[in-house]
Design a protein around this motif. Structure first.
Motif, PDB file in Angstrom:
ATOM      1  N   ILE A  83       5.079 -40.821 -41.419  1.00 31.98           N
ATOM      2  CA  ILE A  83       6.540 -40.734 -41.405  1.00 31.98           C
ATOM      3  C   ILE A  83       7.036 -40.379 -40.011  1.00 31.98           C
ATOM      4  O   ILE A  83       6.703 -39.332 -39.466  1.00 31.98           O
ATOM      5  CB  ILE A  83       7.026 -39.705 -42.429  1.00 31.98           C
ATOM      6  N   ALA A  84       7.859 -41.256 -39.452  1.00 32.25           N
ATOM      7  CA  ALA A  84       8.271 -41.087 -38.057  1.00 32.25           C
ATOM      8  C   ALA A  84       9.389 -40.047 -37.901  1.00 32.25           C
ATOM      9  O   ALA A  84       9.345 -39.210 -37.005  1.00 32.25           O
ATOM     10  CB  ALA A  84       8.730 -42.424 -37.489  1.00 32.25           C
ATOM     11  N   ASP A  85      10.383 -40.117 -38.748  1.00 37.32           N
ATOM     12  CA  ASP A  85      11.542 -39.234 -38.624  1.00 37.32           C
ATOM     13  C   ASP A  85      11.176 -37.792 -38.983  1.00 37.32           C
ATOM     14  O   ASP A  85      10.752 -37.517 -40.110  1.00 37.32           O
ATOM     15  CB  ASP A  85      12.653 -39.728 -39.559  1.00 37.32           C
ATOM     16  N   PRO A  86      11.366 -36.853 -38.047  1.00 36.70           N
ATOM     17  CA  PRO A  86      10.979 -35.460 -38.295  1.00 36.70           C
ATOM     18  C   PRO A  86      11.638 -34.848 -39.521  1.00 36.70           C
ATOM     19  O   PRO A  86      10.978 -34.131 -40.286  1.00 36.70           O
ATOM     20  CB  PRO A  86      11.422 -34.736 -37.023  1.00 36.70           C
ATOM     21  N   VAL A  87      12.921 -35.114 -39.720  1.00 35.05           N
ATOM     22  CA  VAL A  87      13.608 -34.522 -40.869  1.00 35.05           C
ATOM     23  C   VAL A  87      12.984 -34.996 -42.174  1.00 35.05           C
ATOM     24  O   VAL A  87      12.703 -34.200 -43.082  1.00 35.05           O
ATOM     25  CB  VAL A  87      15.119 -34.854 -40.842  1.00 35.05           C
ATOM     26  N   GLU A  88      12.721 -36.302 -42.241  1.00 34.05           N
ATOM     27  CA  GLU A  88      12.074 -36.831 -43.449  1.00 34.05           C
ATOM     28  C   GLU A  88      10.640 -36.330 -43.579  1.00 34.05           C
ATOM     29  O   GLU A  88      10.154 -36.072 -44.675  1.00 34.05           O
ATOM     30  CB  GLU A  88      12.086 -38.366 -43.435  1.00 34.05           C
ATOM     31  N   ARG A  89       9.977 -36.184 -42.448  1.00 38.88           N
ATOM     32  CA  ARG A  89       8.593 -35.731 -42.485  1.00 38.88           C
ATOM     33  C   ARG A  89       8.507 -34.293 -43.006  1.00 38.88           C
ATOM     34  O   ARG A  89       7.638 -33.955 -43.804  1.00 38.88           O
ATOM     35  CB  ARG A  89       7.952 -35.844 -41.096  1.00 38.88           C
ATOM     36  N   GLU A 133       9.391 -28.693 -34.161  1.00 41.08           N
ATOM     37  CA  GLU A 133       9.568 -28.930 -32.719  1.00 41.08           C
ATOM     38  C   GLU A 133       9.974 -30.373 -32.438  1.00 41.08           C
ATOM     39  O   GLU A 133      10.815 -30.634 -31.581  1.00 41.08           O
ATOM     40  CB  GLU A 133       8.268 -28.586 -31.972  1.00 41.08           C
ATOM     41  N   ALA A 134       9.374 -31.294 -33.177  1.00 41.87           N
ATOM     42  CA  ALA A 134       9.747 -32.703 -33.009  1.00 41.87           C
ATOM     43  C   ALA A 134      11.212 -32.915 -33.358  1.00 41.87           C
ATOM     44  O   ALA A 134      11.935 -33.642 -32.665  1.00 41.87           O
ATOM     45  CB  ALA A 134       8.851 -33.588 -33.884  1.00 41.87           C
ATOM     46  N   GLY A 135      11.650 -32.262 -34.417  1.00 41.72           N
ATOM     47  CA  GLY A 135      13.049 -32.354 -34.817  1.00 41.72           C
ATOM     48  C   GLY A 135      13.987 -31.771 -33.768  1.00 41.72           C
ATOM     49  O   GLY A 135      15.107 -32.262 -33.568  1.00 41.72           O
TER      50      GLY A 135
END
Lengths: 232, 232
Positions: A114-120, A173-175
DNA sequence: GTCTATATAGGGATAGAC
DNA sequence: GTCTATCCCTATATAGAC
């Protein structure tokens, strides 16, 4: 278009974990440990032993559970048990080891794509809670018995705890880098999230009494964490 | 004008709890239980026994701690110990009982005087965390050994847990009635808050390694809960 | 491969000297 | 009020029959 959130049943079906399956993996991973050669027989008995150990130990604690208790519960003799374990402490190691490996493997597989941090982050929370729901006895056992382990095994448990926490920290952190989350201490956020995830399997009965299921709990935790992480 | 938040040191000084003081109260509360008549002697030994029990039991679990371990640690003989306890299980009851009473009393005293729900919640969080910091060994013991208790004592532990949770739930409900918090499930919010409070004393060493002190932790928990409870 | 029988150690608890 | 010595039981673990 928002994705339908992962449901417990879908996850359970996909994952396909069973006590038999775990026992089989345990047998293959530790073939040298067991005196019994025939896999079919070994897996059946091992599965029985695991099941009984988790039940008894989670009820009154591993050190208070005697091998006589275990013998009675499994229907096996005392001598028979020793074809599967070298000592009582072996049991803790076996159970803990496989639990840690399974958790890390599943979390890795599930969050990688899953690429998107929020979804991840949402997905990671659901997966962790659902996995702990399915392997409730294993999670509870590991949580409660970790401190009775030998130094080496204890280190392993601490490392596993850190590993999970790091996974969450890195998503946060990615988010933040993507500007989706505000700048707050990601390690502290991950630690608090971990506490909430653990509470699910530690207080499982409390939530059952309140008719709170794991899907509702997951959404509450997600809502709490997101209100904290997102910009105001 | 915002009030200076309660500090650990101020709280500690105000409260004035010590192992000696707790032992004294335990002696007076259970005078009939103890064979030793002279309060001075009894309190000194009881304090020693409590201290050693908490140390040993928190290290390897109460059921794995033998009375011979305890005898060695306290410097008292096996026979001598039995002037203070009727049985090993007595010890759990004594420790748990006093811990529960002290916690409920302190929480009650400390939260009663504050009218504003938002301030009361903040204060309750700080007080609970600071108390668990001061009585860390007691809290950890009660948390870990609760499930080894007899049915009656276990019920008491569950009731205590519920009591604390109810305290938080009621503050949250008051805040909702006052329009300071949005309408979200107050019981779930209280349950999640409780998980965060417990994590402080369960994972105490992790936070120490990270140089996170209890005051920082308290502010993080308050920030997290308030971002969830307040209107967007 | 699993059982019964048993060895050996350590557990909680108590009696009685001091 | 505290100690030493000891009782008796249950624990883990193993030997050897089947």
């Amino acid at each position: 278009m928002t994705q339908e959130p992962l449901s417990l049943n879908v996850f359970r079906r996909e994952l396909g974990l069973s006590m038999q399956g775990l026992a089989r993996q345990m047998y293959r991973d530790n073939a040298a440990r067991f005196k019994v050669q025939k896999e079919g027989v070994a897996v059946r008995n091992l599965s029985n032993i695991l099941d009984a150990t988790l039940t008894l130990a989670n009820r009154k604690g591993f050190s208070a559970m005697s091998l006589r208790d275990l013998s009675e519960k499994t229907g096996m003799s005392l001598g028979g048990l020793y074809a599967y374990i070298g000592s009582k402490d072996d049991l803790v190691e076996l159970i803990q080891g496989l639990g840690i490996e399974t958790t890390e493997r599943v979390m890795q597989e599930q969050t990688a794509g899953i690429a998107d941090p929020v979804e991840r982050l949402r997905h990671a929370i659901r997966v962790h809670l659902f996995l702990s729901e399915i392997l409730r006895a294993w999670f509870y056992f590991s949580y409660m018995e970790a401190r009775h382990l030998g130094a080496q095994q204890k280190q392993r448990a601490v490392a596993a705890e850190l590993h999970t926490e790091t996974l969450y920290r890195e998503i946060i952190e990615a988010g933040q880098r993507a500007g989706q989350y505000r700048e707050t201490d990601p390690l502290m956020a991950a630690a608090m999230l971990k506490a909430l995830l653990q509470d699910w399997y530690v207080k499982r009965n409390k939530f059952r009494d309140r008719n709170v299921d794991v899907e509702q709990y997951a959404e509450s935790v997600i809502e709490l964490m997101e209100s904290y992480l997102k910009d105001e």
